[in-house]
Motif scaffolding. Structure first.
Motif, PDB file in Angstrom:
ATOM      1  N   LEU A 140      40.765  34.422  38.765  1.00 39.45           N
ATOM      2  CA  LEU A 140      40.966  35.058  40.029  1.00 39.45           C
ATOM      3  C   LEU A 140      42.126  35.749  40.495  1.00 39.45           C
ATOM      4  O   LEU A 140      42.034  37.002  40.994  1.00 39.45           O
ATOM      5  N   GLU A 141      43.494  35.170  40.103  1.00 35.10           N
ATOM      6  CA  GLU A 141      44.409  35.588  40.478  1.00 35.10           C
ATOM      7  C   GLU A 141      44.732  37.005  39.566  1.00 35.10           C
ATOM      8  O   GLU A 141      45.026  38.144  40.172  1.00 35.10           O
ATOM      9  N   SER A 142      44.366  36.884  38.323  1.00 34.91           N
ATOM     10  CA  SER A 142      44.468  38.114  37.352  1.00 34.91           C
ATOM     11  C   SER A 142      43.570  39.313  37.924  1.00 34.91           C
ATOM     12  O   SER A 142      43.939  40.411  37.801  1.00 34.91           O
ATOM     13  N   ILE A 143      42.459  38.827  38.171  1.00 36.13           N
ATOM     14  CA  ILE A 143      41.394  40.037  38.534  1.00 36.13           C
ATOM     15  C   ILE A 143      41.966  40.786  39.924  1.00 36.13           C
ATOM     16  O   ILE A 143      41.708  41.851  40.046  1.00 36.13           O
ATOM     17  N   THR A 149      35.154  54.026  33.696  1.00 36.53           N
ATOM     18  CA  THR A 149      35.022  52.851  34.551  1.00 36.53           C
ATOM     19  C   THR A 149      35.218  51.426  33.637  1.00 36.53           C
ATOM     20  O   THR A 149      34.810  50.486  33.894  1.00 36.53           O
ATOM     21  N   GLU A 150      35.839  51.898  32.440  1.00 35.60           N
ATOM     22  CA  GLU A 150      36.034  50.700  31.475  1.00 35.60           C
ATOM     23  C   GLU A 150      36.815  49.436  32.337  1.00 35.60           C
ATOM     24  O   GLU A 150      36.413  48.298  32.121  1.00 35.60           O
ATOM     25  N   ARG A 151      37.941  49.829  33.000  1.00 29.08           N
ATOM     26  CA  ARG A 151      38.763  48.619  33.277  1.00 29.08           C
ATOM     27  C   ARG A 151      37.972  48.181  34.621  1.00 29.08           C
ATOM     28  O   ARG A 151      38.101  46.748  34.679  1.00 29.08           O
ATOM     29  N   TYR A 152      37.371  48.964  35.530  1.00 32.66           N
ATOM     30  CA  TYR A 152      36.459  48.317  36.502  1.00 32.66           C
ATOM     31  C   TYR A 152      35.487  47.444  35.707  1.00 32.66           C
ATOM     32  O   TYR A 152      35.074  46.588  36.338  1.00 32.66           O
ATOM     33  N   ASP A 153      34.820  47.934  34.944  1.00 32.64           N
ATOM     34  CA  ASP A 153      33.641  47.008  34.079  1.00 32.64           C
ATOM     35  C   ASP A 153      34.398  45.813  33.712  1.00 32.64           C
ATOM     36  O   ASP A 153      33.682  44.570  33.894  1.00 32.64           O
ATOM     37  N   ARG A 154      35.426  45.827  33.192  1.00 26.06           N
ATOM     38  CA  ARG A 154      35.964  44.643  32.452  1.00 26.06           C
ATOM     39  C   ARG A 154      36.368  43.608  33.554  1.00 26.06           C
ATOM     40  O   ARG A 154      35.919  42.509  33.458  1.00 26.06           O
ATOM     41  N   ALA A 155      36.706  44.143  34.693  1.00 32.09           N
ATOM     42  CA  ALA A 155      37.107  43.273  35.707  1.00 32.09           C
ATOM     43  C   ALA A 155      35.799  42.773  36.566  1.00 32.09           C
ATOM     44  O   ALA A 155      35.823  41.429  36.875  1.00 32.09           O
ATOM     45  N   ARG A 193      33.101  42.072  34.779  1.00 32.88           N
ATOM     46  CA  ARG A 193      32.491  41.168  34.076  1.00 32.88           C
ATOM     47  C   ARG A 193      33.250  39.797  34.065  1.00 32.88           C
ATOM     48  O   ARG A 193      32.835  38.700  34.029  1.00 32.88           O
ATOM     49  N   ALA A 194      34.591  39.967  34.167  1.00 31.93           N
ATOM     50  CA  ALA A 194      35.498  38.585  34.317  1.00 31.93           C
ATOM     51  C   ALA A 194      35.040  38.051  35.549  1.00 31.93           C
ATOM     52  O   ALA A 194      34.970  36.581  35.483  1.00 31.93           O
ATOM     53  N   LEU A 195      34.914  38.644  36.797  1.00 30.43           N
ATOM     54  CA  LEU A 195      34.412  38.197  37.937  1.00 30.43           C
ATOM     55  C   LEU A 195      33.235  37.377  37.827  1.00 30.43           C
ATOM     56  O   LEU A 195      33.025  36.223  38.484  1.00 30.43           O
ATOM     57  N   ASP A 196      32.267  37.796  37.083  1.00 30.11           N
ATOM     58  CA  ASP A 196      30.699  37.447  36.942  1.00 30.11           C
ATOM     59  C   ASP A 196      30.857  36.009  36.285  1.00 30.11           C
ATOM     60  O   ASP A 196      30.518  35.017  36.526  1.00 30.11           O
ATOM     61  N   GLU A 197      31.956  36.011  35.072  1.00 31.22           N
ATOM     62  CA  GLU A 197      32.314  34.800  34.401  1.00 31.22           C
ATOM     63  C   GLU A 197      32.837  33.803  35.394  1.00 31.22           C
ATOM     64  O   GLU A 197      32.404  32.751  35.289  1.00 31.22           O
ATOM     65  N   VAL A 198      33.811  34.123  35.994  1.00 31.40           N
ATOM     66  CA  VAL A 198      34.456  33.249  37.125  1.00 31.40           C
ATOM     67  C   VAL A 198      33.297  32.332  38.232  1.00 31.40           C
ATOM     68  O   VAL A 198      33.142  31.350  38.228  1.00 31.40           O
ATOM     69  N   ARG A 199      32.279  33.558  38.476  1.00 29.99           N
ATOM     70  CA  ARG A 199      31.507  33.268  39.426  1.00 29.99           C
ATOM     71  C   ARG A 199      30.340  32.199  38.903  1.00 29.99           C
ATOM     72  O   ARG A 199      30.039  31.151  39.544  1.00 29.99           O
ATOM     73  N   ARG A 200      29.931  32.417  37.638  1.00 31.83           N
ATOM     74  CA  ARG A 200      29.205  31.109  37.054  1.00 31.83           C
ATOM     75  C   ARG A 200      29.907  29.913  36.936  1.00 31.83           C
ATOM     76  O   ARG A 200      29.410  28.851  37.098  1.00 31.83           O
ATOM     77  N   GLU A 201      31.357  30.049  36.694  1.00 33.62           N
ATOM     78  CA  GLU A 201      32.104  28.703  36.371  1.00 33.62           C
ATOM     79  C   GLU A 201      32.121  28.006  37.860  1.00 33.62           C
ATOM     80  O   GLU A 201      31.897  26.715  37.936  1.00 33.62           O
ATOM     81  N   ILE A 202      32.474  28.881  38.934  1.00 32.71           N
ATOM     82  CA  ILE A 202      32.363  28.138  40.364  1.00 32.71           C
ATOM     83  C   ILE A 202      30.879  27.614  40.664  1.00 32.71           C
ATOM     84  O   ILE A 202      30.958  26.458  41.271  1.00 32.71           O
ATOM     85  N   GLU A 203      29.846  28.363  40.249  1.00 36.25           N
ATOM     86  CA  GLU A 203      28.586  27.677  40.534  1.00 36.25           C
ATOM     87  C   GLU A 203      28.346  26.449  39.721  1.00 36.25           C
ATOM     88  O   GLU A 203      27.843  25.530  40.457  1.00 36.25           O
ATOM     89  N   ALA A 204      28.971  26.144  38.569  1.00 31.33           N
ATOM     90  CA  ALA A 204      28.913  25.035  37.820  1.00 31.33           C
ATOM     91  C   ALA A 204      29.617  23.967  38.430  1.00 31.33           C
ATOM     92  O   ALA A 204      29.326  22.788  38.766  1.00 31.33           O
ATOM     93  N   VAL A 205      30.899  24.408  39.125  1.00 28.24           N
ATOM     94  CA  VAL A 205      31.570  23.541  39.812  1.00 28.24           C
ATOM     95  C   VAL A 205      31.105  23.100  40.895  1.00 28.24           C
ATOM     96  O   VAL A 205      31.006  21.817  41.398  1.00 28.24           O
ATOM     97  N   LEU A 206      30.345  24.096  41.678  1.00 30.46           N
ATOM     98  CA  LEU A 206      29.405  23.591  42.570  1.00 30.46           C
ATOM     99  C   LEU A 206      28.456  22.701  42.796  1.00 30.46           C
ATOM    100  O   LEU A 206      28.269  21.651  43.257  1.00 30.46           O
ATOM    101  N   THR A 207      27.878  22.544  41.437  1.00 27.44           N
ATOM    102  CA  THR A 207      26.729  21.921  41.085  1.00 27.44           C
ATOM    103  C   THR A 207      27.413  20.156  40.828  1.00 27.44           C
ATOM    104  O   THR A 207      27.004  19.468  41.366  1.00 27.44           O
ATOM    105  N   VAL A 208      28.423  20.479  40.165  1.00 27.69           N
ATOM    106  CA  VAL A 208      29.379  19.071  39.887  1.00 27.69           C
ATOM    107  C   VAL A 208      29.638  18.362  41.388  1.00 27.69           C
ATOM    108  O   VAL A 208      29.683  17.359  41.581  1.00 27.69           O
ATOM    109  N   ARG A 209      29.961  19.436  42.174  1.00 28.09           N
ATOM    110  CA  ARG A 209      30.527  18.943  43.745  1.00 28.09           C
ATOM    111  C   ARG A 209      29.198  18.381  44.283  1.00 28.09           C
ATOM    112  O   ARG A 209      29.297  17.259  44.990  1.00 28.09           O
ATOM    113  N   GLN A 210      28.036  19.015  44.371  1.00 30.48           N
ATOM    114  CA  GLN A 210      26.736  18.436  44.868  1.00 30.48           C
ATOM    115  C   GLN A 210      26.135  17.308  44.354  1.00 30.48           C
ATOM    116  O   GLN A 210      25.742  16.373  45.068  1.00 30.48           O
TER     117      GLN A 210
END
Length: 442
Positions: free
Chosen positions: A204-207, A242-248, A250-267
């Motif tokens: 997230l910091e990198s994005i 839009t290559e750099r924008y698209d790359r960012a 996609r990276a945010l989508d991957e992080v969001r999926r990871e956060i959702e997994a962590v949310l599931t663990v928390r719940q």
């Protein structure tokens, strides 16, 4: 207006030695229409939103270089247009002197309309950087002057449209992605995903840094993010890169999926921890029961090898305490893999405890089976009225003493039960009648 050209521009009609009156009038009418179209296009370029943005922006890189050249082109365009207008006005004034122009008038009009009658002075510096080697003055036919203006107009408009297209597309999209990034950062922080503590926090910091840099570069150097369409002659033929924008994104989508997994663990963490405690508690109780049973077996069963019973799963208990600490401190990225391994190992531990209890209590189970078999045969004998048989009583008492005494030798007790069974079987088998004497009485 054609692609990158003024509407109504000359089409290169062949020159004639001397134009007659009608040809002069038609040429002037065409030039008037062309003048109006050129002026309209130049004013539209002057008022174009992209041009105004370019004038007011702090540009860098390729955009700064190309816009500096384009500004000279636009300035030269107006110089050429003024010369063009003056030449057309002069020709119009000459034509309007007489209703029927003389031969000399027609010769002069022909030269003005078809010859190199337009001289542009004072643009040597601009012409040198844009159109070729510097000259103090340049001479054009009206047709060639329009062609030159078409070239400068097309290149200037292409630059302005391209910059405007990038500014219209990318900053807004970057801002929307930045807003989504902000929401994701807040969600990540709430579940303990922070930079230096979780890979997704570092991502997230990198994005965030990439979007900040990207937006600044897009605003200051839009042409660096423009992909021209191969073979296109239309102004602005191409698309934003839009290559750099698209790359960012996609990276945010991957992080969001990871956060959702962590949310599931928390719940699910509390429920999973409760299940783990229950499984380990059952395993501990089972081992306690196995240890008690082993002591009973050693006291009551003789000549029997009883397996040892392991201690409580202290290592798993310690890791369970660590898991609870991870949950308390919201260290979900560490908790998730620990819970998965603990759940597997806790089930294995419960299975081992049950197998240990089964192995330890096996001699008691054998004794119970022998007791049950002995009592079953006694009941069968009683149903057939043979309970008072001395041999059966003797063998039953012998087997019972062995099975109900401590310590019990299972091998000897089993032999005693077998002897009682054999005796009961012999007693219960019906007696066969003897041979019949068929001899009659004498």
């Amino acid at each position: 207006m054609g692609a990158g050209s003024f509407p109504g521009s000359s089409s290169g009609r062949p020159a004639r030695p001397v134009l007659d009156r009608d040809e002069v009038d038609r040429a002037l009418s065409r030039l008037d229409a062309e003048h109006e179209a050129i002026e309209t296009s130049l004013l539209a370029l002057q008022d174009h939103a992209g041009r105004r943005l370019l004038e007011g922006a702090e540009l860098t890189g390729v955009t700064r270089e190309r816009w500096a050249a384009a500004e000279q082109s636009i300035s030269l365009l107006w110089t050429y247009f003024d010369a063009y207008k003056a030449a057309v006005d002069a020709a119009r004034e000459l034509r309007e002197r007489r209703r029927w122009p003389s031969r000399e008038d027609l010769l002069e009009l022909t030269e003005r309309l078809l010859g190199e009658s337009v001289t542009v002075a004072g643009s040597a510096q601009a012409a040198a950087s844009i159109t070729g080697p510097a000259r103090l003055t340049e001479s054009f036919t009206l047709e060639k002057l329009v062609g030159r203006m078409n070239e400068l107009y097309a290149s200037s408009l292409d630059l302005v449209v391209a910059a405007d297209a990038v500014w219209s597309a990318l900053p807004a999209r970057i801002d929307l992605l930045a807003a989504e990034l902000h929401r994701t950062r807040g969600l990540a922080h709430s579940v303990g995903v922070r930079p230096g503590e979780h890979p997704s926090g570092d991502d997230l910091e990198s994005i965030t840094e990439e979007l900040t840099v990207l937006r600044a570069q897009v605003v200051s150097d839009p042409l660096a993010f423009w992909l021209s369409a191969p073979g296109s002659s239309a102004p602005g033929g191409g698309r934003p890169d839009t290559e750099r924008y698209d790359r960012a994104a996609r990276a945010l989508d991957e992080v969001r999926r990871e956060i959702e997994a962590v949310l599931t663990v928390r719940q699910d963490a509390e429920m999973r921890l409760l299940r783990l405690r229950d499984v380990l508690s059952r395993a501990d109780r089972t081992l306690t029961e196995a240890r008690a049973a082993r002591g009973e077996v050693l006291a009551k069963i003789a000549a029997s090898e009883v397996p040892a019973v392991s201690g409580p799963p202290t290592a798993l208990q310690e890791r369970l305490v660590a898991a609870a600490e991870y949950r308390r401190h919201a260290q979900w990225h560490r908790l998730s893999p620990l819970l998965e391994s603990l759940e597997r190992e806790a089930e294995d531990e419960l299975l081992r405890a049950r197998e240990s209890l089964t192995a330890v209590t096996a001699p008691l189970a054998v004794r119970a089976e022998l007791r049950g078999r002995l009592d079953a045969y006694k009941a069968k004998v009683a149903r057939h009225g043979m309970a008072e048989d001395p041999l059966l009583i003797e063998r039953y008492d012998a087997a019972r003493r062995m099975l109900w005494s401590a310590p019990c030798d299972l091998r000897v007790a089993e032999q005693a039960v077998l002897r009682y069974q054999q005796a009961a079987a012999e007693v219960l088998v019906p007696r066969q009648p003897g041979p019949v004497d068929q001899r009659g009485e004498s």
